[in-house]
Write a protein that holds these residues in place. Structure first.
Motif, PDB file in Angstrom:
ATOM      1  N   SER A 111      28.787  56.845  46.324  1.00 62.08           N
ATOM      2  CA  SER A 111      29.862  57.478  47.097  1.00 62.08           C
ATOM      3  C   SER A 111      30.191  56.693  48.364  1.00 62.08           C
ATOM      4  CB  SER A 111      29.494  58.924  47.444  1.00 62.08           C
ATOM      5  OG  SER A 111      28.238  58.956  48.096  1.00 62.08           O
ATOM      6  N   GLY A 112      29.272  55.802  48.776  1.00 62.37           N
ATOM      7  CA  GLY A 112      29.550  55.000  49.960  1.00 62.37           C
ATOM      8  C   GLY A 112      29.998  53.590  49.627  1.00 62.37           C
ATOM      9  N   ALA A 113      30.141  53.302  48.330  1.00 63.24           N
ATOM     10  CA  ALA A 113      30.422  51.919  47.912  1.00 63.24           C
ATOM     11  C   ALA A 113      31.912  51.659  47.765  1.00 63.24           C
ATOM     12  CB  ALA A 113      29.717  51.632  46.594  1.00 63.24           C
ATOM     13  N   ASP A 114      32.344  50.472  48.138  1.00 64.58           N
ATOM     14  CA  ASP A 114      33.755  50.119  47.961  1.00 64.58           C
ATOM     15  C   ASP A 114      33.966  49.481  46.589  1.00 64.58           C
ATOM     16  OD1 ASP A 114      32.859  47.507  48.156  1.00 64.58           O
ATOM     17  OD2 ASP A 114      33.715  47.138  50.139  1.00 64.58           O
ATOM     18  N   THR A 115      35.227  49.188  46.273  1.00 63.08           N
ATOM     19  CA  THR A 115      35.528  48.676  44.927  1.00 63.08           C
ATOM     20  C   THR A 115      34.889  47.311  44.664  1.00 63.08           C
ATOM     21  OG1 THR A 115      37.597  47.847  45.827  1.00 63.08           O
ATOM     22  CG2 THR A 115      37.723  49.884  44.557  1.00 63.08           C
ATOM     23  N   ILE A 116      34.611  46.575  45.716  1.00 65.64           N
ATOM     24  CA  ILE A 116      33.987  45.257  45.521  1.00 65.64           C
ATOM     25  C   ILE A 116      32.553  45.444  45.020  1.00 65.64           C
ATOM     26  CG2 ILE A 116      33.308  43.097  46.654  1.00 65.64           C
ATOM     27  CD1 ILE A 116      35.621  43.561  48.644  1.00 65.64           C
ATOM     28  N   SER A 117      31.817  46.331  45.669  1.00 70.03           N
ATOM     29  CA  SER A 117      30.442  46.607  45.236  1.00 70.03           C
ATOM     30  C   SER A 117      30.400  47.190  43.833  1.00 70.03           C
ATOM     31  CB  SER A 117      29.784  47.618  46.176  1.00 70.03           C
ATOM     32  OG  SER A 117      29.786  47.145  47.495  1.00 70.03           O
ATOM     33  N   LEU A 118      31.350  48.082  43.559  1.00 66.50           N
ATOM     34  CA  LEU A 118      31.339  48.791  42.273  1.00 66.50           C
ATOM     35  C   LEU A 118      31.536  47.855  41.077  1.00 66.50           C
ATOM     36  CD1 LEU A 118      33.363  52.009  43.258  1.00 66.50           C
ATOM     37  CD2 LEU A 118      30.902  51.854  42.820  1.00 66.50           C
ATOM     38  N   GLU A 119      31.934  46.610  41.349  1.00 69.95           N
ATOM     39  CA  GLU A 119      32.094  45.652  40.245  1.00 69.95           C
ATOM     40  C   GLU A 119      30.764  45.151  39.710  1.00 69.95           C
ATOM     41  OE1 GLU A 119      36.453  43.636  40.848  1.00 69.95           O
ATOM     42  OE2 GLU A 119      34.797  42.707  41.916  1.00 69.95           O
ATOM     43  N   GLY A 120      29.656  45.648  40.253  1.00 64.38           N
ATOM     44  CA  GLY A 120      28.338  45.340  39.708  1.00 64.38           C
ATOM     45  C   GLY A 120      27.911  43.922  40.000  1.00 64.38           C
ATOM     46  N   VAL A 121      27.401  43.259  38.971  1.00 61.43           N
ATOM     47  CA  VAL A 121      26.970  41.870  39.124  1.00 61.43           C
ATOM     48  C   VAL A 121      28.223  41.021  38.886  1.00 61.43           C
ATOM     49  CG1 VAL A 121      25.373  40.098  38.324  1.00 61.43           C
ATOM     50  CG2 VAL A 121      24.669  42.509  38.295  1.00 61.43           C
ATOM     51  N   SER A 122      28.867  40.647  39.975  1.00 61.74           N
ATOM     52  CA  SER A 122      30.216  40.082  39.876  1.00 61.74           C
ATOM     53  C   SER A 122      30.232  38.588  40.204  1.00 61.74           C
ATOM     54  CB  SER A 122      31.142  40.834  40.833  1.00 61.74           C
ATOM     55  OG  SER A 122      30.688  40.662  42.160  1.00 61.74           O
ATOM     56  N   CYS A 123      31.419  37.983  40.040  1.00 60.47           N
ATOM     57  CA  CYS A 123      31.618  36.546  40.308  1.00 60.47           C
ATOM     58  C   CYS A 123      31.023  36.164  41.659  1.00 60.47           C
ATOM     59  CB  CYS A 123      33.096  36.186  40.402  1.00 60.47           C
ATOM     60  SG  CYS A 123      34.146  36.795  39.101  1.00 60.47           S
ATOM     61  N   ASP A 124      31.536  36.867  42.678  1.00 60.34           N
ATOM     62  CA  ASP A 124      31.229  36.436  44.023  1.00 60.34           C
ATOM     63  C   ASP A 124      29.807  36.803  44.434  1.00 60.34           C
ATOM     64  OD1 ASP A 124      32.316  34.863  46.017  1.00 60.34           O
ATOM     65  OD2 ASP A 124      32.737  36.592  47.303  1.00 60.34           O
ATOM     66  N   PHE A 125      29.172  37.712  43.675  1.00 58.19           N
ATOM     67  CA  PHE A 125      27.747  37.922  43.945  1.00 58.19           C
ATOM     68  C   PHE A 125      26.965  36.721  43.421  1.00 58.19           C
ATOM     69  CE2 PHE A 125      23.445  38.830  43.018  1.00 58.19           C
ATOM     70  CZ  PHE A 125      23.028  39.229  44.280  1.00 58.19           C
TER      71      PHE A 125
END
Ligand code: HEC
Ligand code: HEC
Ligand code: HEC
Ligand code: HEC
Ligand code: HEC
Length: 425
Positions: A111-125
């Motif tokens: 509930s505190g996460a933005d859409t970037i975090s919600l992408e999980g294990v993502s490109c930019d991670f």
């Protein structure tokens, strides 16, 4: 064009913050604007224009779905409740790593996460990883917001700085997360990296990327192409499909193409043969060999207390009447007593078998098939002539456990026959 993309991104971030802010006021949840505003990671859509091929491949993979996966979400919620929050950061560190890095998670429900975090294990991670502290439990060192770290020593991008990091080419990169041990007692729970490391593929120099960053099952080298729209033709590129065995969650989440690739991958992993038939006193004994021919680790691997790989054996007499059956699912989706299942069993403090692995204190059983290895099973059929069909089936989880987690039949976990054989005797 760079400016255009950046502009769009800022607009999206602004709209998002504005949206979140008002929602949070409504819900009376502490305001997290400060944290949202400083997310130094980029969303995958920032990469998609130039790296369109990789973006399309990665979307809908289990990396992308690592947090929104309903099976994970439920397990994380139950674990948090049962451990009074002890597991919150621990689980999230691998399943929503940007959320942990930016302090948006916990709360575990996102509930505190933005859409970037919600992408999980993502490109930019992944491409902010500059090194590793070791193996397992999310041992990465990340440095977001600047250069993109990667495997190319000669990359040249107009958009961002690039830095070559050898780790990207190694299994140890994957081993940062694909090796899970218990947060307090250290029990090894998911050992994909170690299974690979101690197996034949490591000796041959075939790494995770060689099998999981290829368009088809098995090793495909070279696989020519471009890594960016305006990049040059390269002799070999690494696809970003990261296909495993999960055709269940991917299908539920609408990632049909990933689900299809997962089925294909599973069917390339194993072989079943009937290697011996003996008859005695009106009975027939068949010996079945199950070989791991395609996976670089044990079969199955990963969350093996939940995964089920099992043998379904059915024999018929000369009139086509069933005379023997083992491993056939009942109406409720349960496997009968006596089924040969390849998986692991862990027990809690009281010696009870559990799939809630945060409760695990001991590994009771590890019955799986090693890479390039096999196991043999015997079945006794109560007649002396007929035909027999042997199937090897796979499903992501045990139905009884899902019923316990979600309530009866909220999810019916599908299974797939990944190999089969038949014989007259
Ligand atoms: C404006 C186009 C553009 C955008 C947007 C873009 N890249 Fe790139 N990127 C490139 C080009 C061009 C290359 C180099 C290709 C080559 O040398 O063949 C590259 C190379 C890379 C490499 C290889 C680096 C190495 O040293 O191995 C990585 C990793 C990478 N990009 C990640 C990203 C990520 C993550 C994003 C989104 C946050 C992104 N890129 C956005 C154009 C772009
Ligand atoms: C799970 C981590 C992970 C994620 C997520 C991920 N990558 Fe990669 N990426 C890698 C690894 C590892 C390699 C290098 C593989 C090798 O050399 O064996 C790589 C290679 C690359 C390269 C160089 C390609 C090549 O063939 O040499 C680019 C460009 C790139 N990634 C961009 C992206 C973009 C864009 C996304 C999101 C759509 C993305 N990556 C998502 C791990 C990841
Ligand atoms: C930041 C942690 C992280 C890194 C690094 C990482 N993974 Fe993963 N990976 C995950 C998580 C978490 C999942 C499972 C998500 C789920 O099932 O909810 C996953 C899932 C997968 C799956 C799909 C499994 C299935 O059941 O279908 C494959 C295949 C995979 N990873 C391969 C790789 C490879 C190969 C690398 C190295 C290039 C790698 N991963 C690096 C965290 C990571
Ligand atoms: C020789 C090729 C090969 C290599 C090397 C390999 N894998 Fe796999 N992997 C497979 C195949 C085939 C499957 C599908 C069968 C299965 O689910 O086990 C698979 C499945 C998986 C799964 C899903 C397991 C499940 O059932 O939930 C994960 C996660 C995974 N691999 C990660 C890795 C990681 C991490 C490495 C390196 C440490 C690695 N793999 C090395 C071929 C390979
Ligand atoms: C070190 C990294 C790491 C940690 C810590 C971790 N996981 Fe995972 N998890 C993974 C990887 C990698 C996979 C994929 C393995 C596979 O496909 O079998 C996975 C898979 C799963 C799955 C299977 C999802 C599916 O759709 O089949 C569930 C559920 C899950 N994890 C829950 C949790 C919970 C709950 C915690 C905390 C108690 C946790 N994980 C901690 C890395 C991690």
């Amino acid at each position: 064009m760079n400016k255009k993309i950046l502009g769009l991104v800022f607009l999206m971030i602004f709209l998002f913050i504005a949206g979140c802010g008002s929602k949070e006021v409504e819900d009376k949840v502490p305001v997290k604007e400060e944290k949202l505003a400083v997310n130094p990671f980029s969303p995958a859509t920032d990469c998609s224009f130039c790296h369109n091929q990789f973006y399309n491949e990665w979307r809908g993979t289990m990396h992308n779905l690592a947090f929104t996966d309903p099976f994970y979400a439920k397990m994380a919620e139950v674990a948090s409740r049962e451990t009074e929050g002890l597991t919150d950061k621990y689980c999230a560190n691998c399943h929503i790593p940007i959320g942990v890095h930016t302090g948006q998670v916990p709360p575990v429900d996102g509930s505190g996460a933005d859409t970037i975090s919600l992408e999980g294990v993502s490109c930019d991670f992944c491409h902010a990883v500059e090194g590793a502290k070791g193996i397992g439990n999310g041992s990465f060192i990340v440095n977001p917001g600047g250069a993109k770290y990667g495997n190319l020593a000669d990359a040249d991008s107009p958009m961002h700085k690039t830095v070559y990091v050898e780790l990207f080419k190694k299994a140890e990169f994957c081993g940062m997360c694909h090796s899970v041990s218990h947060p307090t007692n250290g029990l090894p729970l998911e050992t994909t990296y170690e299974e690979w490391k101690n197996g034949p593929y490591a000796k041959e120099g075939i790494v995770c990327q060689d099998c999981h960053m290829t368009p088809t099952p098995g090793v495909k080298k070279p696989n020519p192409g471009k890594v960016a729209r305006q990049g040059r033709e390269r002799n070999h590129i690494y696809t970003h499909t990261f296909v495993g065995g999960n055709f269940w969650i991917t299908e539920i989440m609408g990632a049909k193409e990933v689900a299809k690739l997962a089925r294909e991958r599973l069917q390339a992993a194993a072989k079943v043969e009937i290697v011996n038939v003996t008859k005695q006193g009106g009975m027939t004994k068949i010996k079945v060999r199950v070989s791991n021919v395609g996976a670089g680790h044990y079969l199955p691997t990963g969350l093996t207390e939940s995964r089920q790989l099992w043998l379904e054996v059915t024999a018929y007499d000369g009139n086509g009447r069933e005379v023997y059956s083992s491993g056939k699912l009942d109406q409720d989706g349960m496997l009968p007593e006596g089924t040969v299942i390849y998986h692991t069993e862990v027990v809690d403090e009281s010696g009870q078998v559990t799939e809630k692995f945060w409760r695990a204190t001991k590994i009771l059983k590890d019955y799986r098939i090693p890479p390039k290895g096999y196991r043999e099973e015997e079945f006794t059929i109560p007649n002396s002539s007929g035909s027999v069909i042997v199937k090897l089936n796979y499903r992501s989880a045990n139905q009884a456990f899902l019923d316990e987690l979600f309530g009866e039949r909220k999810y019916t976990v599908p299974y797939l026959t990944i190999a089969q054989t038949r014989k007259k005797y």
